[in-house]
Design a protein around this motif. Sequence first.
Motif, PDB file in Angstrom:
ATOM      1  N   ALA A 149      -3.261  10.371  13.904  1.00  0.00           N
ATOM      2  CA  ALA A 149      -4.283   9.686  12.971  1.00  0.00           C
ATOM      3  C   ALA A 149      -4.210   9.553  12.098  1.00  0.00           C
ATOM      4  CB  ALA A 149      -4.769   8.874  13.786  1.00  0.00           C
ATOM      5  N   LEU A 150      -4.259  11.635  11.630  1.00  0.00           N
ATOM      6  CA  LEU A 150      -5.379  11.526  10.608  1.00  0.00           C
ATOM      7  C   LEU A 150      -4.626  11.465   9.198  1.00  0.00           C
ATOM      8  CD1 LEU A 150      -5.601  15.702  11.763  1.00  0.00           C
ATOM      9  CD2 LEU A 150      -6.812  13.929  10.849  1.00  0.00           C
ATOM     10  N   PRO A 151      -2.914  11.606   8.685  1.00  0.00           N
ATOM     11  CA  PRO A 151      -2.987  10.702   7.458  1.00  0.00           C
ATOM     12  C   PRO A 151      -2.802   8.952   7.326  1.00  0.00           C
ATOM     13  CG  PRO A 151      -0.715  11.465   9.617  1.00  0.00           C
ATOM     14  CD  PRO A 151      -1.660  11.696  10.065  1.00  0.00           C
ATOM     15  N   VAL A 152      -2.807   8.935   8.605  1.00  0.00           N
ATOM     16  CA  VAL A 152      -2.965   7.231   8.019  1.00  0.00           C
ATOM     17  C   VAL A 152      -3.767   6.631   6.593  1.00  0.00           C
ATOM     18  CG1 VAL A 152      -3.525   4.808   9.255  1.00  0.00           C
ATOM     19  CG2 VAL A 152      -2.846   6.741  10.752  1.00  0.00           C
ATOM     20  N   PRO A 153      -5.063   6.607   6.879  1.00  0.00           N
ATOM     21  CA  PRO A 153      -6.266   6.705   5.744  1.00  0.00           C
ATOM     22  C   PRO A 153      -5.139   6.747   4.214  1.00  0.00           C
ATOM     23  CG  PRO A 153      -7.836   7.492   7.125  1.00  0.00           C
ATOM     24  CD  PRO A 153      -5.949   7.800   7.367  1.00  0.00           C
ATOM     25  N   LEU A 154      -5.138   8.478   4.483  1.00  0.00           N
ATOM     26  CA  LEU A 154      -4.476   9.023   2.796  1.00  0.00           C
ATOM     27  C   LEU A 154      -2.860   7.776   2.530  1.00  0.00           C
ATOM     28  CD1 LEU A 154      -4.549  12.468   3.692  1.00  0.00           C
ATOM     29  CD2 LEU A 154      -6.023  11.001   2.230  1.00  0.00           C
ATOM     30  N   LEU A 155      -2.403   7.296   3.749  1.00  0.00           N
ATOM     31  CA  LEU A 155      -1.759   6.380   3.690  1.00  0.00           C
ATOM     32  C   LEU A 155      -1.627   5.180   2.421  1.00  0.00           C
ATOM     33  CD1 LEU A 155       0.906   7.514   5.919  1.00  0.00           C
ATOM     34  CD2 LEU A 155       1.757   7.956   3.667  1.00  0.00           C
ATOM     35  N   LEU A 156      -2.148   4.790   3.606  1.00  0.00           N
ATOM     36  CA  LEU A 156      -3.334   2.803   3.345  1.00  0.00           C
ATOM     37  C   LEU A 156      -4.081   3.331   1.869  1.00  0.00           C
ATOM     38  CD1 LEU A 156      -4.356   2.060   6.176  1.00  0.00           C
ATOM     39  CD2 LEU A 156      -2.091   1.245   5.524  1.00  0.00           C
ATOM     40  N   ILE A 157      -4.404   4.575   1.193  1.00  0.00           N
ATOM     41  CA  ILE A 157      -5.055   4.441   0.504  1.00  0.00           C
ATOM     42  C   ILE A 157      -4.215   4.571  -1.331  1.00  0.00           C
ATOM     43  CG2 ILE A 157      -6.823   5.920  -1.233  1.00  0.00           C
ATOM     44  CD1 ILE A 157      -8.352   6.621   1.449  1.00  0.00           C
ATOM     45  N   PHE A 158      -3.114   5.712  -0.891  1.00  0.00           N
ATOM     46  CA  PHE A 158      -2.402   5.906  -2.042  1.00  0.00           C
ATOM     47  C   PHE A 158      -0.880   5.468  -2.025  1.00  0.00           C
ATOM     48  CE2 PHE A 158      -5.490   9.745  -1.284  1.00  0.00           C
ATOM     49  CZ  PHE A 158      -6.221   9.635  -2.521  1.00  0.00           C
ATOM     50  N   GLY A 159      -0.819   4.654  -1.361  1.00  0.00           N
ATOM     51  CA  GLY A 159       0.669   3.950  -0.685  1.00  0.00           C
ATOM     52  C   GLY A 159       0.997   3.029  -2.232  1.00  0.00           C
ATOM     53  N   PRO A 160       2.028   3.316  -2.638  1.00  0.00           N
ATOM     54  CA  PRO A 160       2.177   2.414  -3.967  1.00  0.00           C
ATOM     55  C   PRO A 160       3.701   1.307  -4.038  1.00  0.00           C
ATOM     56  CG  PRO A 160       3.143   4.920  -4.209  1.00  0.00           C
ATOM     57  CD  PRO A 160       2.688   4.747  -3.031  1.00  0.00           C
ATOM     58  N   SER A 161       3.512   1.298  -2.683  1.00  0.00           N
ATOM     59  CA  SER A 161       4.369   0.320  -2.729  1.00  0.00           C
ATOM     60  C   SER A 161       4.184  -0.066  -0.997  1.00  0.00           C
ATOM     61  CB  SER A 161       5.916   0.936  -2.177  1.00  0.00           C
ATOM     62  OG  SER A 161       5.980   1.663  -1.657  1.00  0.00           O
ATOM     63  N   TRP A 162       4.867  -1.006  -0.856  1.00  0.00           N
ATOM     64  CA  TRP A 162       4.685  -2.007   0.841  1.00  0.00           C
ATOM     65  C   TRP A 162       5.084  -1.296   1.871  1.00  0.00           C
ATOM     66  CZ3 TRP A 162       0.729  -4.908   2.689  1.00  0.00           C
ATOM     67  CH2 TRP A 162       1.066  -5.416   4.060  1.00  0.00           C
ATOM     68  N   GLY A 163       6.175  -0.231   1.706  1.00  0.00           N
ATOM     69  CA  GLY A 163       6.636   0.400   2.454  1.00  0.00           C
ATOM     70  C   GLY A 163       5.781   1.756   2.771  1.00  0.00           C
TER      71      GLY A 163
ATOM     72  N   LEU B  70     -13.679   4.695   5.816  1.00  0.00           N
ATOM     73  CA  LEU B  70     -14.195   4.707   6.500  1.00  0.00           C
ATOM     74  C   LEU B  70     -13.370   5.269   7.980  1.00  0.00           C
ATOM     75  CD1 LEU B  70     -17.113   3.633   7.928  1.00  0.00           C
ATOM     76  CD2 LEU B  70     -16.038   0.673   8.214  1.00  0.00           C
ATOM     77  N   GLY B  71     -12.387   4.397   7.995  1.00  0.00           N
ATOM     78  CA  GLY B  71     -10.877   4.954   8.680  1.00  0.00           C
ATOM     79  C   GLY B  71     -11.216   6.267   9.403  1.00  0.00           C
ATOM     80  N   ALA B  72     -11.116   7.344   7.809  1.00  0.00           N
ATOM     81  CA  ALA B  72     -10.934   8.098   8.098  1.00  0.00           C
ATOM     82  C   ALA B  72     -12.692   8.544   8.527  1.00  0.00           C
ATOM     83  CB  ALA B  72     -11.015   9.022   6.641  1.00  0.00           C
ATOM     84  N   ALA B  73     -13.888   8.613   8.517  1.00  0.00           N
ATOM     85  CA  ALA B  73     -14.317   9.172   9.213  1.00  0.00           C
ATOM     86  C   ALA B  73     -14.832   8.354  10.673  1.00  0.00           C
ATOM     87  CB  ALA B  73     -16.025   7.887   8.538  1.00  0.00           C
ATOM     88  N   TYR B  74     -13.881   7.514  10.633  1.00  0.00           N
ATOM     89  CA  TYR B  74     -13.858   7.274  12.442  1.00  0.00           C
ATOM     90  C   TYR B  74     -13.300   8.492  12.908  1.00  0.00           C
ATOM     91  CZ  TYR B  74     -16.203   2.335  12.132  1.00  0.00           C
ATOM     92  OH  TYR B  74     -16.615   1.604  11.282  1.00  0.00           O
ATOM     93  N   ILE B  75     -11.970   8.971  12.291  1.00  0.00           N
ATOM     94  CA  ILE B  75     -10.210   9.676  13.163  1.00  0.00           C
ATOM     95  C   ILE B  75     -11.181  10.892  12.754  1.00  0.00           C
ATOM     96  CG2 ILE B  75      -8.871  10.600  12.565  1.00  0.00           C
ATOM     97  CD1 ILE B  75      -7.477   7.557  10.911  1.00  0.00           C
TER      98      ILE B  75
ATOM     99  N   VAL C 262     -11.799   4.641  18.129  1.00  0.00           N
ATOM    100  CA  VAL C 262     -10.268   4.333  18.041  1.00  0.00           C
ATOM    101  C   VAL C 262     -10.098   2.452  17.438  1.00  0.00           C
ATOM    102  CG1 VAL C 262      -8.345   3.261  19.852  1.00  0.00           C
ATOM    103  CG2 VAL C 262      -9.725   5.394  20.415  1.00  0.00           C
ATOM    104  N   GLY C 263     -11.518   1.788  17.741  1.00  0.00           N
ATOM    105  CA  GLY C 263     -11.280   0.236  17.852  1.00  0.00           C
ATOM    106  C   GLY C 263     -11.251   0.019  16.546  1.00  0.00           C
ATOM    107  N   GLY C 264     -12.112   0.471  15.838  1.00  0.00           N
ATOM    108  CA  GLY C 264     -12.558   0.568  14.813  1.00  0.00           C
ATOM    109  C   GLY C 264     -11.879   1.562  13.597  1.00  0.00           C
ATOM    110  N   THR C 265     -10.687   2.855  13.650  1.00  0.00           N
ATOM    111  CA  THR C 265      -9.858   3.098  13.439  1.00  0.00           C
ATOM    112  C   THR C 265      -8.833   1.616  12.896  1.00  0.00           C
ATOM    113  OG1 THR C 265      -9.772   5.147  14.484  1.00  0.00           O
ATOM    114  CG2 THR C 265      -8.151   5.041  13.010  1.00  0.00           C
ATOM    115  N   LEU C 266      -8.924   0.722  14.032  1.00  0.00           N
ATOM    116  CA  LEU C 266      -7.351  -0.442  13.724  1.00  0.00           C
ATOM    117  C   LEU C 266      -8.426  -1.874  13.099  1.00  0.00           C
ATOM    118  CD1 LEU C 266      -5.425  -1.975  14.204  1.00  0.00           C
ATOM    119  CD2 LEU C 266      -6.281  -2.830  16.794  1.00  0.00           C
ATOM    120  N   GLY C 267      -9.554  -2.066  13.077  1.00  0.00           N
ATOM    121  CA  GLY C 267     -10.417  -2.689  12.522  1.00  0.00           C
ATOM    122  C   GLY C 267     -10.784  -2.339  10.581  1.00  0.00           C
ATOM    123  N   GLN C 268     -10.162  -1.310  10.298  1.00  0.00           N
ATOM    124  CA  GLN C 268      -9.876  -0.850   8.995  1.00  0.00           C
ATOM    125  C   GLN C 268      -9.307  -1.791   8.056  1.00  0.00           C
ATOM    126  OE1 GLN C 268      -8.673   3.223   7.783  1.00  0.00           O
ATOM    127  NE2 GLN C 268      -7.522   3.551   9.540  1.00  0.00           N
ATOM    128  N   GLU C 269      -8.199  -1.871   8.850  1.00  0.00           N
ATOM    129  CA  GLU C 269      -7.119  -2.768   8.517  1.00  0.00           C
ATOM    130  C   GLU C 269      -7.100  -4.478   8.169  1.00  0.00           C
ATOM    131  OE1 GLU C 269      -3.197  -0.261   9.338  1.00  0.00           O
ATOM    132  OE2 GLU C 269      -3.308  -1.959  10.177  1.00  0.00           O
TER     133      GLU C 269
END
Length: 409
Positions: A85-99, A170-175, A20-27
């Motif tokens: 939590a599953l979609p979080v790494p995808l949103l961070l990787i592919f997000g084209p804008s800050w939103g 790395l976060g995706a693997a933790y999840i 759980v902590g590692g999933t947060l630590g990716q950021e």
Amino acid sequence: MGLRQNLAQFMLLVAVNALVGGTLGQERTVLPLLAGQVLHLDLYTPALTYILAFGLAKAGTNYFAGTLSDRYGRKPVLVTGWIIALPVPLLLIFGPSWGWIVAANVVLGISQGLTWSTTVVMKMDLVGPSRRGLAMGLNEAAGYLGVAATALATGYIAANYGLRPGPLLLGAAYIAVGLGLSVFAVKETRDHARLEAANHTSAHADAHGELGNREIFTLTSFRDKSLSSVSQAGMVNNLNDGLSWGLFPVLFAAAGLSIDRIGILAAVYPAVWGAGQLVTGALSDKYGRKWLIVGGMLVQAVALGMIALGTGFGIWLAAAILLGLGTAMVYPTLLAAIGDVAHPAWRARSVGIYRLWRDGGFAVGALLAGILADAFGIPTAVAAVGALTALSGILVAVRMRATDHQRAG
């Protein structure tokens, strides 16, 4: 009931909370740099909106996590948190804008509120009252060592392979691993709380420990001197964490530090915080909660002053160590104090309310730090938060009743 009797399940939950902590630590290292270097945000306040979004989402979910775990059981809430939590790494990787980054942190906050809150409650269920500080120390140590190790690893990956996508894989693997363990290995613990409730006495419950949600909220937030002191200290503590998460990497980068050195500083604070809790949680069982909390808040205030006034890697490294030490004194002790007072029948809800206030500190910290940094610069923002932290410790000294492992009020 007891740590020895439930050691295998307890240690499994320790491992789950490290994930759980590692999933947060990716950021921790990546996102503050991503805001300026990739998405070109020029002001601190907009750049900190992801922490605001995370804090509000996690704080609100903490409250419902306690209620849901009392009603439906702990394990279903834990598993649901990992699924979210599953979609979080995808949103961070592919997000084209800050939103997109902000949206990812809303989802991450909901997930963290469910998963981290539930691992806390499950460990309280398993160990009983006499080892509660030790249990919370182990739980929070695992979580924040996970944050630290991942912040360090993502700093290295980012320095060599870029800010996206490498560090976030790395976060995706933790999840994936956390979800698998929670589904197939973690066992329900609610019956342990029911067993403890049958032999528990409390100053704030009838013979059956029955209080309504509104009564529990007002006790935890305002009426009970110990519970409310803990709640405000938790909020200020996480205000500090939000400040360090959002502004410290920017401050260090502006001073010319390399990404790998920024990663070291981003990792040292939660590493000392995490490892220190292995000691401080048990100390609070032996010597009481109050003065560890007071001392920890004052140590954090000194560390923030050093960061505000200092320049260079050496002084900032010393300050990060000191900030981690002060946080370690406070973090498991606050949770253990809540567990001391709250009746087992409504302890999960009281923990959720405390965590609502505590993680609301992320949102307060993002707003306060961003506004002050834009108006006066980052060092002034850090110094102001340090003064607020000292005041919080003084308030605990004046208002909170001295505690031991049997009772906090």
